[in-house]
Design a protein around this motif. Structure first.
Motif, mmCIF file in Angstrom:
data_model
loop_
_atom_site.group_PDB
_atom_site.id
_atom_site.type_symbol
_atom_site.label_atom_id
_atom_site.label_comp_id
_atom_site.label_asym_id
_atom_site.label_seq_id
_atom_site.Cartn_x
_atom_site.Cartn_y
_atom_site.Cartn_z
ATOM 1 N N TYR A 102 -94.419 15.068 -27.903
ATOM 2 C CA TYR A 102 -95.353 15.647 -28.355
ATOM 3 C C TYR A 102 -96.447 14.822 -28.202
ATOM 4 O O TYR A 102 -96.698 13.859 -28.380
ATOM 5 C CB TYR A 102 -94.858 15.993 -29.874
ATOM 6 C CG TYR A 102 -95.855 16.618 -30.557
ATOM 7 C CD1 TYR A 102 -96.851 17.575 -30.356
ATOM 8 C CD2 TYR A 102 -95.993 16.168 -32.027
ATOM 9 C CE1 TYR A 102 -97.615 18.260 -31.211
ATOM 10 C CE2 TYR A 102 -97.021 16.650 -32.862
ATOM 11 C CZ TYR A 102 -97.870 17.580 -32.467
ATOM 12 O OH TYR A 102 -98.838 18.256 -33.161
ATOM 13 N N PRO A 138 -100.002 15.173 -30.247
ATOM 14 C CA PRO A 138 -100.666 15.905 -31.300
ATOM 15 C C PRO A 138 -102.219 16.283 -30.996
ATOM 16 O O PRO A 138 -102.606 15.257 -29.980
ATOM 17 C CB PRO A 138 -100.729 15.170 -32.543
ATOM 18 C CG PRO A 138 -99.641 14.358 -32.306
ATOM 19 C CD PRO A 138 -99.441 14.032 -30.759
ATOM 20 N N VAL A 190 -104.991 13.047 -32.026
ATOM 21 C CA VAL A 190 -104.051 11.685 -32.694
ATOM 22 C C VAL A 190 -104.865 10.442 -32.477
ATOM 23 O O VAL A 190 -105.588 10.366 -31.261
ATOM 24 C CB VAL A 190 -102.733 11.667 -32.185
ATOM 25 C CG1 VAL A 190 -102.658 11.264 -30.495
ATOM 26 C CG2 VAL A 190 -101.934 10.928 -32.860
ATOM 27 N N SER A 191 -105.022 9.791 -33.528
ATOM 28 C CA SER A 191 -105.375 8.417 -33.321
ATOM 29 C C SER A 191 -104.808 7.166 -34.095
ATOM 30 O O SER A 191 -104.446 7.171 -35.086
ATOM 31 C CB SER A 191 -107.055 8.338 -34.014
ATOM 32 O OG SER A 191 -106.865 8.782 -35.527
ATOM 33 N N PHE A 192 -104.095 6.578 -33.062
ATOM 34 C CA PHE A 192 -103.386 5.473 -33.573
ATOM 35 C C PHE A 192 -104.023 4.331 -34.221
ATOM 36 O O PHE A 192 -105.474 4.250 -34.370
ATOM 37 C CB PHE A 192 -102.580 4.916 -32.236
ATOM 38 C CG PHE A 192 -101.781 5.739 -31.629
ATOM 39 C CD1 PHE A 192 -100.334 6.218 -31.946
ATOM 40 C CD2 PHE A 192 -102.156 6.287 -30.395
ATOM 41 C CE1 PHE A 192 -99.857 7.079 -31.611
ATOM 42 C CE2 PHE A 192 -101.168 7.160 -29.709
ATOM 43 C CZ PHE A 192 -100.049 7.617 -30.254
ATOM 44 N N HIS A 193 -103.119 3.544 -35.048
ATOM 45 C CA HIS A 193 -103.864 2.559 -35.957
ATOM 46 C C HIS A 193 -104.827 1.685 -35.102
ATOM 47 O O HIS A 193 -104.414 0.976 -34.114
ATOM 48 C CB HIS A 193 -102.936 1.853 -36.632
ATOM 49 C CG HIS A 193 -103.488 1.153 -38.115
ATOM 50 N ND1 HIS A 193 -104.313 0.122 -37.810
ATOM 51 C CD2 HIS A 193 -103.112 1.562 -39.195
ATOM 52 C CE1 HIS A 193 -104.863 -0.293 -39.168
ATOM 53 N NE2 HIS A 193 -103.998 0.508 -39.920
ATOM 54 N N GLN A 210 -96.890 7.834 -24.181
ATOM 55 C CA GLN A 210 -95.806 7.995 -25.430
ATOM 56 C C GLN A 210 -95.102 9.384 -24.935
ATOM 57 O O GLN A 210 -93.550 9.417 -25.234
ATOM 58 C CB GLN A 210 -96.300 7.707 -26.859
ATOM 59 C CG GLN A 210 -97.023 8.823 -27.463
ATOM 60 C CD GLN A 210 -96.483 10.107 -27.860
ATOM 61 O OE1 GLN A 210 -95.293 9.990 -28.042
ATOM 62 N NE2 GLN A 210 -97.226 11.346 -27.645
#
Ligand SMILES: Nc1ncnc2c1ncn2[C@@H]1O[C@H](COP(=O)(O)OP(=O)(O)O)[C@@H](O)[C@H]1O
Ligand SMILES: [Mg+2]
Lengths: 295, 273
Positions: free
Chosen positions: A77, A79, A82-85, A139
């Motif tokens: 998936y 999204p 999406v924004s990773f840390h 990912q």
């Protein structure tokens, strides 16, 4: 069928954000989910992923219910937004996710493949939107998914990144992954998907191949002729059509008269320098089907 | 478990890079050092060694500071992931929801443990340097460390539960401050007020008060870690059925982290991101 959605409905706050949608995606097939904001694309995707429970209908991923461990292991998936840390590096995030998917061996290869290997040791806070999207795609490529659900993956990307992105998607599909990709930018999907599904207010209004949609819609085809500027007026007289500049002439014809029109043009022989056939673009098709739905 | 460790590794990096680890250590070390120096003067008068005197102050300090640090570490754990869109992604991975909470719990627990060990270590070091310490006082400091970790664990769990329940970092921060104020400050004030009203030794002081006292993790921590002399004094004053109470505070302190983690797990299960 890798993904099978039958009669799926979701009711949120009294509104049917998804209404009796049936859709399937086969192995290696790329299906584009199109519709403007609020049409229900994200809702359908979250139902497929088992994040939102269905109020009616059924979803199966290779025969497994959505959200089951077996389905989760086979589904990737990406999204929307999406924004990773920002304090972590791209590699650290991908390593964490890879370890959950038991595919730690692929981390470096995937970073290389999506083109962020050089930035992998930098914090995500310093990444551009395109780089974050590439990390998101990396990912989604972990552990060879059987189904990839990509929610507006190319929104906000420049044309080059967009092309790179679709190349990776094609490769994924080439390896047999079923792909469900959503977009509200329609033109970019041309030639990049096998089937188009148009959602409107939670209803699936269209679900077919691009060619079949063009035929059904019967939208006019444009033929553009370039010729010596001295002769364009004469050609316009014999063929009809509209001059668009000194050297070019545009004819409009129905799909079924396309071949006839072209042969009339070639009969004119060497005075024609060039001919372009412009089929109706996806935006026009989309507008046609949306309008049809309103009637 | 592998999944929980994967989450924990990155969460610990985040605490380190956001300076949360550093700030926690600094707070504990500064306060512990200062309190020990202050206690070293009075230790001689009380007839105890410096570390014992310092530990009593450390216990009081920890009641306020440890829950605060734990809530600061945990309040945005779930809501932050939700707002960044990463929760939706992680929940599509083949990982149980509890592993996310447990991974964060391991990382934040480690952060807290480092801060506590360094803070209490400084207290021990300063005591040895300027005064005296003994095996007994060192054992007591260890008990304090264990109690503080359990207290911290309770508030980490509470922070996750609030974070998952409110689904917004702003709201979670607000509730965390409220929870801290209530459990650590207002609860005791209310109990004291009850005692003042009920001076004649009515049912409140005899029956309810002891149970209310051990039901609060901060008070349970106080009871578990008070030096035995002081605990005896306290119980003779307030706690009548000492036998029933003796294990009570420890049970309460052990039950709180478990209960809060279960609450956090139940809250995250309700989320459809
Ligand atoms: N959490 C929610 N609660 C209630 N309604 C929602 C929620 N999220 C989205 N919606 C509604 O569901 C509809 C479909 O939204 P969505 O699936 O996000 O559309 P798209 O992805 O096609 O832009 C919209 O009308 C939106 O207002
Ligand atoms: Mg959307």
């Amino acid at each position: 069928m890798t993904l099978q959605v039958s009669g799926a409905s979701i009711v949120r706050g009294g509104v049917r954000t998804l209404n009796q949608v049936s859709l399937s995606v086969a192995r290696g097939e790329r299906v584009a989910l199109v519709g403007h904001n609020g049409a229900g694309k994200t809702t359908l995707m979250k139902a497929v992923l088992g994040l939102w429970p269905l109020d009616e209908g059924e979803v199966s991923i290779m025969g497994e219910p959505p959200g089951s461990k077996a389905a989760q292991e086979r589904t990737a998936y990406l999204p929307e937004n999406v924004s990773f840390h920002p304090a972590l590096t791209g590699r650290e995030v991908l390593q964490m996710l890879a370890s959950i998917r038991k595919d730690s061996a692929s981390v470096e290869r995937l970073l290389e493949r999506v083109g962020i290997a050089d930035a992998a040791s930098r914090r995500i806070g310093t990444y551009s939107k395109g780089m974050r999207q590439r990390l998101g795609l990396a990912q989604a490529l972990l552990a060879q998914p059987r189904l990839a659900v990509l929610d507006e993956p190319t929104s906000g990307l420049d044309p080059v990144s967009r092309n790179d992105f679709y190349k990776l998607v094609d490769e994924l599909a080439g390896n047999g992954t079923a792909i469900l990709i959503s977009s509200h930018a329609l033109t970019e999907l041309e030639a990049k998907t096998d089937r188009i599904a148009i959602l409107r207010n939670g209803h699936l209004v269209v679900n077919d191949t691009l060619t079949a949609l063009r035929q059904q819609a019967g939208l006019p085809i444009k033929v553009r002729i370039t010729a010596n500027s001295m002769l364009t007026d004469a050609i316009a007289e014999s063929l009809g059509g509209r001059r668009i500049n000194g050297q070019s002439l545009e004819l409009v014809c129905a799909p079924e008269t396309k071949v006839k029109t072209l042969s009339r043009i070639t009969e004119l022989g060497s005075i024609i320098e060039d001919v372009d056939v412009i089929p109706p673009c996806l935006d026009e098709l989309y507008q046609y089907y949306s309008a049809e739905d309103q009637q | 478990m592998r999944t929980a460790f994967a989450f924990a590794a990155n969460e610990f990096r985040i605490s380190r890079r956001n300076r949360l680890l550093w700030a926690s250590v600094l707070m504990m070390v500064l306060f512990s050092g200062a309190l020990t120096l202050l206690s070293s003067g009075s230790a001689g008068n009380l007839g105890v060694d410096t570390l014992t005197a310092a530990s009593a102050s450390l216990a009081t300090l920890s009641v306020y500071l440890v829950p605060l640090i734990a809530l600061i570490l945990s309040f945005d754990a779930i809501a932050g992931e939700l707002e960044r869109g990463t929760l939706a992604l992680i929940l599509t991975y083949p990982a149980p929801r509890f592993s996310l909470i447990f991974g964060k719990f391991l990382a934040h627990g480690a952060t807290l443990a480092i801060a506590l060990c360094l803070g209490y270590g400084v207290a021990a070091g300063v005591s040895l340097a300027v005064g005296s310490a003994s095996i007994e006082s060192a054992m007591y400091l260890l008990r304090l460390l264990g109690g503080a970790l359990l207290l911290g664990a309770s508030f980490l769990g509470l922070g996750y539960a609030l974070s998952a329940w409110t689904r917004s970092t702003g709201a979670a921060a607000g509730y965390a401050i409220g929870a801290w104020l209530f459990v650590v400050v207002l609860y005791d004030v209310a109990l004291l007020a009850g005692l003042v009203v009920d001076t004649s030794g009515g049912p409140f002081s005899k029956i309810y008060f002891p149970w209310l006292l051990i039901a609060n993790p901060a008070d349970a921590f106080r009871l578990v870690t008070l030096p035995s002399g002081q605990a005896a004094e306290l119980s003779s004053g307030f706690i009548s059925s000492a036998a029933a109470m003796s294990a009570g505070p420890l049970v309460s302190l052990l039950a709180w982290p478990v209960a809060m983690l279960v609450l956090a797990w139940m809250s995250i299960r309700r989320i459809s991101p």
